[in-house]
Design an enzyme around this catalytic site. Structure first.
Site, PDB file in Angstrom:
ATOM      1  N   THR A  55      35.733  28.420  44.098  1.00  0.00           N
ATOM      2  CA  THR A  55      34.559  28.484  43.217  1.00  0.00           C
ATOM      3  C   THR A  55      34.115  27.104  42.730  1.00  0.00           C
ATOM      4  O   THR A  55      32.918  26.810  42.687  1.00  0.00           O
ATOM      5  CB  THR A  55      34.834  29.425  42.020  1.00  0.00           C
ATOM      6  OG1 THR A  55      35.293  30.659  42.548  1.00  0.00           O
ATOM      7  CG2 THR A  55      33.590  29.652  41.192  1.00  0.00           C
ATOM      8  N   HIS A  98      38.040  35.218  48.430  1.00  0.00           N
ATOM      9  CA  HIS A  98      37.527  33.854  48.635  1.00  0.00           C
ATOM     10  C   HIS A  98      36.828  33.753  49.992  1.00  0.00           C
ATOM     11  O   HIS A  98      37.234  32.988  50.847  1.00  0.00           O
ATOM     12  CB  HIS A  98      38.685  32.844  48.586  1.00  0.00           C
ATOM     13  CG  HIS A  98      39.377  32.787  47.257  1.00  0.00           C
ATOM     14  ND1 HIS A  98      40.622  32.188  47.088  1.00  0.00           N
ATOM     15  CD2 HIS A  98      39.004  33.228  46.040  1.00  0.00           C
ATOM     16  CE1 HIS A  98      40.970  32.287  45.816  1.00  0.00           C
ATOM     17  NE2 HIS A  98      40.015  32.915  45.157  1.00  0.00           N
ATOM     18  N   ASN A 139      30.161  30.360  47.891  1.00  0.00           N
ATOM     19  CA  ASN A 139      31.262  29.930  48.756  1.00  0.00           C
ATOM     20  C   ASN A 139      30.894  29.987  50.237  1.00  0.00           C
ATOM     21  O   ASN A 139      31.520  29.333  51.065  1.00  0.00           O
ATOM     22  CB  ASN A 139      32.498  30.792  48.502  1.00  0.00           C
ATOM     23  CG  ASN A 139      32.911  30.758  47.039  1.00  0.00           C
ATOM     24  OD1 ASN A 139      32.641  29.786  46.341  1.00  0.00           O
ATOM     25  ND2 ASN A 139      33.545  31.821  46.568  1.00  0.00           N
ATOM     26  N   THR A 188      40.216  34.778  37.859  1.00  0.00           N
ATOM     27  CA  THR A 188      41.394  34.169  37.236  1.00  0.00           C
ATOM     28  C   THR A 188      41.083  32.756  36.760  1.00  0.00           C
ATOM     29  O   THR A 188      41.837  32.183  35.977  1.00  0.00           O
ATOM     30  CB  THR A 188      42.551  34.133  38.269  1.00  0.00           C
ATOM     31  OG1 THR A 188      42.662  35.431  38.838  1.00  0.00           O
ATOM     32  CG2 THR A 188      43.867  33.770  37.624  1.00  0.00           C
ATOM     33  N   GLU A 242      19.298  39.813  39.191  1.00  0.00           N
ATOM     34  CA  GLU A 242      20.677  40.257  39.405  1.00  0.00           C
ATOM     35  C   GLU A 242      20.661  41.764  39.638  1.00  0.00           C
ATOM     36  O   GLU A 242      20.125  42.514  38.816  1.00  0.00           O
ATOM     37  CB  GLU A 242      21.531  39.898  38.173  1.00  0.00           C
ATOM     38  CG  GLU A 242      22.890  40.582  38.091  1.00  0.00           C
ATOM     39  CD  GLU A 242      23.759  40.374  39.340  1.00  0.00           C
ATOM     40  OE1 GLU A 242      24.008  39.222  39.704  1.00  0.00           O
ATOM     41  OE2 GLU A 242      24.180  41.398  39.938  1.00  0.00           O
ATOM     42  N   SER A 263      31.429  42.149  43.431  1.00  0.00           N
ATOM     43  CA  SER A 263      31.136  42.612  42.069  1.00  0.00           C
ATOM     44  C   SER A 263      29.631  42.606  41.901  1.00  0.00           C
ATOM     45  O   SER A 263      28.966  41.703  42.400  1.00  0.00           O
ATOM     46  CB  SER A 263      31.722  41.672  41.010  1.00  0.00           C
ATOM     47  OG  SER A 263      33.122  41.631  41.071  1.00  0.00           O
ATOM     48  N   VAL A 314      16.909  42.090  44.821  1.00  0.00           N
ATOM     49  CA  VAL A 314      15.969  41.390  45.701  1.00  0.00           C
ATOM     50  C   VAL A 314      16.141  41.974  47.093  1.00  0.00           C
ATOM     51  O   VAL A 314      17.236  41.946  47.677  1.00  0.00           O
ATOM     52  CB  VAL A 314      16.189  39.863  45.671  1.00  0.00           C
ATOM     53  CG1 VAL A 314      15.305  39.181  46.705  1.00  0.00           C
ATOM     54  CG2 VAL A 314      15.854  39.332  44.270  1.00  0.00           C
ATOM     55  N   MET A 344      31.402  37.959  40.226  1.00  0.00           N
ATOM     56  CA  MET A 344      32.873  38.048  40.218  1.00  0.00           C
ATOM     57  C   MET A 344      33.503  37.190  39.127  1.00  0.00           C
ATOM     58  O   MET A 344      34.643  37.416  38.742  1.00  0.00           O
ATOM     59  CB  MET A 344      33.421  37.564  41.565  1.00  0.00           C
ATOM     60  CG  MET A 344      33.555  38.644  42.584  1.00  0.00           C
ATOM     61  SD  MET A 344      34.658  38.080  43.890  1.00  0.00           S
ATOM     62  CE  MET A 344      34.476  39.447  45.021  1.00  0.00           C
TER      63      MET A 344
HETATM   64  P1  FAD Z   1      29.341  36.094  42.692  1.00  0.00           P
HETATM   65  O1  FAD Z   1      30.080  35.669  41.481  1.00  0.00           O
HETATM   66  O2  FAD Z   1      29.919  37.164  43.499  1.00  0.00           O
HETATM   67  O3  FAD Z   1      27.853  36.490  42.247  1.00  0.00           O
HETATM   68  C1  FAD Z   1      26.906  36.954  43.171  1.00  0.00           C
HETATM   69  C2  FAD Z   1      25.952  37.894  42.442  1.00  0.00           C
HETATM   70  O4  FAD Z   1      24.837  38.180  43.297  1.00  0.00           O
HETATM   71  C3  FAD Z   1      26.593  39.231  42.085  1.00  0.00           C
HETATM   72  O5  FAD Z   1      26.509  39.437  40.690  1.00  0.00           O
HETATM   73  C4  FAD Z   1      25.749  40.244  42.865  1.00  0.00           C
HETATM   74  O6  FAD Z   1      25.581  41.464  42.172  1.00  0.00           O
HETATM   75  C5  FAD Z   1      24.432  39.524  43.028  1.00  0.00           C
HETATM   76  N1  FAD Z   1      23.639  40.028  44.165  1.00  0.00           N
HETATM   77  C6  FAD Z   1      24.073  40.291  45.425  1.00  0.00           C
HETATM   78  N2  FAD Z   1      23.056  40.719  46.194  1.00  0.00           N
HETATM   79  C7  FAD Z   1      21.941  40.735  45.408  1.00  0.00           C
HETATM   80  C8  FAD Z   1      20.572  41.086  45.631  1.00  0.00           C
HETATM   81  N3  FAD Z   1      20.131  41.492  46.828  1.00  0.00           N
HETATM   82  N4  FAD Z   1      19.706  41.013  44.582  1.00  0.00           N
HETATM   83  C9  FAD Z   1      20.115  40.581  43.356  1.00  0.00           C
HETATM   84  N5  FAD Z   1      21.414  40.242  43.095  1.00  0.00           N
HETATM   85  C10 FAD Z   1      22.308  40.307  44.117  1.00  0.00           C
HETATM   86  N6  FAD Z   1      37.774  32.111  42.466  1.00  0.00           N
HETATM   87  C11 FAD Z   1      38.360  30.935  42.163  1.00  0.00           C
HETATM   88  O7  FAD Z   1      37.877  29.871  42.573  1.00  0.00           O
HETATM   89  N7  FAD Z   1      39.480  30.886  41.396  1.00  0.00           N
HETATM   90  C12 FAD Z   1      40.099  32.016  40.956  1.00  0.00           C
HETATM   91  O8  FAD Z   1      41.112  31.929  40.268  1.00  0.00           O
HETATM   92  C13 FAD Z   1      39.527  33.259  41.293  1.00  0.00           C
HETATM   93  N8  FAD Z   1      40.109  34.407  40.894  1.00  0.00           N
HETATM   94  C14 FAD Z   1      39.479  35.589  41.113  1.00  0.00           C
HETATM   95  C15 FAD Z   1      40.063  36.754  40.599  1.00  0.00           C
HETATM   96  C16 FAD Z   1      39.374  37.959  40.676  1.00  0.00           C
HETATM   97  C17 FAD Z   1      40.010  39.204  40.124  1.00  0.00           C
HETATM   98  C18 FAD Z   1      38.080  38.000  41.266  1.00  0.00           C
HETATM   99  C19 FAD Z   1      37.292  39.284  41.286  1.00  0.00           C
HETATM  100  C20 FAD Z   1      37.522  36.853  41.828  1.00  0.00           C
HETATM  101  C21 FAD Z   1      38.216  35.643  41.774  1.00  0.00           C
HETATM  102  N9  FAD Z   1      37.702  34.456  42.292  1.00  0.00           N
HETATM  103  C22 FAD Z   1      38.318  33.270  42.034  1.00  0.00           C
HETATM  104  C23 FAD Z   1      36.457  34.440  43.080  1.00  0.00           C
HETATM  105  C24 FAD Z   1      35.280  33.969  42.228  1.00  0.00           C
HETATM  106  O9  FAD Z   1      35.030  34.870  41.205  1.00  0.00           O
HETATM  107  C25 FAD Z   1      34.084  33.780  43.148  1.00  0.00           C
HETATM  108  O10 FAD Z   1      34.399  32.734  44.054  1.00  0.00           O
HETATM  109  C26 FAD Z   1      32.801  33.394  42.406  1.00  0.00           C
HETATM  110  O11 FAD Z   1      32.456  34.327  41.442  1.00  0.00           O
HETATM  111  C27 FAD Z   1      31.671  33.247  43.436  1.00  0.00           C
HETATM  112  O12 FAD Z   1      30.483  32.914  42.769  1.00  0.00           O
HETATM  113  P2  FAD Z   1      29.054  33.286  43.361  1.00  0.00           P
HETATM  114  O13 FAD Z   1      28.073  32.968  42.293  1.00  0.00           O
HETATM  115  O14 FAD Z   1      28.893  32.632  44.667  1.00  0.00           O
HETATM  116  O15 FAD Z   1      29.106  34.850  43.666  1.00  0.00           O
END
Ligand code: FAD
Length: 510
Positions: free
Chosen positions: A489, A443, A477, A128, A40, A117, A236, A123
């Site tokens: 999500t 999203h 996503n 939410t 991460e 994030s 990475v 994120m």
């Molecule tokens: P992320 O949670 O974004 O995680 C990806 C991770 O990869 C990050 O921590 C990043 O630092 C890491 N990363 C990136 N590049 C690299 C690299 N090269 N090397 C190592 N690490 C790396 N979604 C919903 O479905 N319902 C909701 O109600 C909702 N509300 C939201 C409200 C807010 C305020 C926010 C900020 C987001 C909201 N979302 C919601 C969106 C939801 O948080 C995301 O859809 C979800 O977190 C996506 O998951 P993910 O694991 O794909 O990506």
């Protein structure tokens, strides 16, 4: 060991958001013999690692956790309020940071508030937690035919700890739902009636709400898996490909600056819908569909004061997590006839500050949000530079994004529908609804979309394995191929369950 990392593991997972955490959890449950390294780029900001920052009771500590998540230039600080303000139009929500450049090309709509994030939990340490299932045209036909999509969504709900009853004590929730139902339920089947929003939240024994983050997805089984290790502040930089298949990654330790190779049989890139294609690009994996079909859900918002309200003494004042609970969270499900995803919630639960609450009748103002599906275009895309780099030293992004005439029609209708729904509940605070700047939904989808075959229109298989690169999986996503309006999500996590099971099966074969 090279530096602080192992030389070799079975599976490398890039990114610790809910998509990456899903791979760790399912592999811990179903293939416990595999060694897993998760990398991460951001720091650990909460305990257990990946926990939602809203669960941090101390406001200063919570604010610090948010600030530390705000990307390569995050400053440790306890005295800021709200997010980064770049201009009056471009604001990032607490815990997120904006794409610094390349968010809008002249003559296009762009995604002015595209955000990310960087922290353990991604994120979902800030989200939410709304977890509706996709419906009608939002669903992925490829996985629907044999019922597997619903089984995967069941698993997603289990992993995210989704409940519908956390706000049942909210005194105005039923009233809001009754009024919306009277205006909207006719012609809908029961499963798409106005209802409580499925949320990744549960109520603790002491009555406090606990929001799910990646910590809940990991669960005790991942945390106690001696073969699983999570390395924070580890970027990475590249996926290694040998003989045409995934062979490991190059990782930079952000504390020492040292680069290491970590070899692996399987690599999962779960680095969000903007940075997953970025890492593939940086690794020379550049299928035609990479970064294309980028879509964000245009978000229309409107606030009303609940009509004829008997002030209630029942509701709690904002609790330790900064949330009062007067009207709960209500779901207006997407249908093909009403192609919007609606979220109606207590003002201070809304991610968007619409107005000050009314101190004379607290909880009387509700925020309505309608999310619109995008008219998908291959030309809507994130491009990467071979020359310029971003704050993490990765290929700089340029977003190409346009609303089509059909998008504008859908948005115009959404503005009418939200006023109709709002007026059913109460008196509007403003005459007109407004649309958030594009990118505000957070999203983003489609950039590593799955497809039935390697026909140039998709990046990966229904099991999320990148076409032509055995052993390389993409997650999050970006894999969703449909134009959803609902929060993505849960669907992203469901697809990650499918990919993780494919790795478990393949590792048993080899
Ligand atoms: P992320 O949670 O974004 O995680 C990806 C991770 O990869 C990050 O921590 C990043 O630092 C890491 N990363 C990136 N590049 C690299 C690299 N090269 N090397 C190592 N690490 C790396 N979604 C919903 O479905 N319902 C909701 O109600 C909702 N509300 C939201 C409200 C807010 C305020 C926010 C900020 C987001 C909201 N979302 C919601 C969106 C939801 O948080 C995301 O859809 C979800 O977190 C996506 O998951 P993910 O694991 O794909 O990506």
């Amino acid at each position: 060991m090279s530096g602080r990392y192992p030389d070799e593991v079975d599976v490398v997972i890039v990114g610790s958001g809910p998509a990456g955490a899903t791979y760790a959890r399912i592999l811990s449950e179903e293939a416990p013999a595999l060694t897993i390294a998760m990398f991460e780029v951001g720091p650990t900001v909460s305990q257990p690692p990946g926990a939602h920052v809203k669960n941090i009771a101390d406001p200063g500590e919570r604010s610090r956790a948010q600030t530390l998540s705000e990307g390569p230039h995050a400053q440790e600080s306890t005295d800021r309020v709200g997010g980064i303000v770049k201009t009056s139009q471009r604001r990032a929500r607490p815990g997120t940071f904006l794409l610094e450049s390349g968010y809008q090309v002249e003559g296009e709509d762009g995604l002015p508030v595209a955000a990310m994030s960087s922290n353990v939990g991604g994120m979902a340490a800030h989200w939410t937690g709304a977890c509706p299932r996709p419906n009608a045209s939002e669903r992925i036909a490829l996985l629907d035919a044999d019922g597997s999509l619903d089984r995967l969504l069941d698993e997603g709900e289990r992993l995210l700890g989704v409940t519908v009853d956390a706000f049942d004590s909210s005194p105005y929730a039923e009233l809001v739902r009754e009024r919306l139902a009277a205006a909207e339920d006719a012609g809908r089947v029961a499963s798409t009636h106005i209802q409580r929003m499925p949320l990744a939240v549960h109520r603790r024994g002491d009555g406090n709400l606990v929001w799910s983050g990646s910590d809940v997805v990991f669960g005790d089984i991942t945390r106690s898996n001696a073969r699983f290790t999570l390395w924070d502040e580890s970027r990475v930089a590249r996926v290694l490909i040998e003989d045409g298949r995934a062979a490991g990654v190059v990782v930079t330790d952000r504390r020492s600056g040292e680069n290491s190779e970590v070899r692996a049989r399987f690599v999962v890139v779960a680095a969000d819908a903007l940075r997953t294609p970025q890492l593939l690009w940086a690794s020379g994996i550049r299928p035609d569909a990479l970064g294309r079909y980028l879509n964000d859900q245009a978000q229309i918002v409107f606030a009303v004061r609940i009509r004829d309200l008997e002030p209630s003494g029942e509701a709690d004042a904002p609790g330790a997590t900064g949330l009062s609970e007067y009207s709960g969270v209500t779901w207006v499900p997407f249908t093909d006839a009403m192609p919007f995803h609606g979220q109606v919630m207590q003002l201070d639960a809304s991610p968007v500050a619409l107005a000050e609450d009314d101190p004379a009748a607290p909880g009387s103002i509700v925020g309505l949000g309608l999310f619109c599906p995008k008219d998908l275009q291959s030309s809507d895309r994130v491009e990467f530079s071979d020359v310029e780099t971003d704050g993490y030293g990765m290929p700089a992004m340029t977003v190409h994004y346009r609303l089509t005439p059909r998008d504008r029609e859908v948005i115009a209708r959404g503005k009418e529908e939200i006023v109709r729904l709002g007026k059913a509940v109460g008196e509007p605070l403003d005459e007109r609804p407004f649309m958030m700047p594009l990118g505000a939904s957070l999203h983003y989808q489609g950039t590593t979309r799955l497809g039935a075959s390697d026909d140039g229109d998709s990046v990966c298989s229904p099991q999320c394995e990148v076409w032509g690169v055995p052993g390389l999986f993409v997650a999050g996503n970006g894999v969703i191929p449909t134009a959803t309006a609902c929060n993505p999500t849960l669907t992203g996590v469901a697809l990650a369950v499918n990919g993780a099971r494919a790795i478990a099966a393949k590792s048993a074969e080899s």
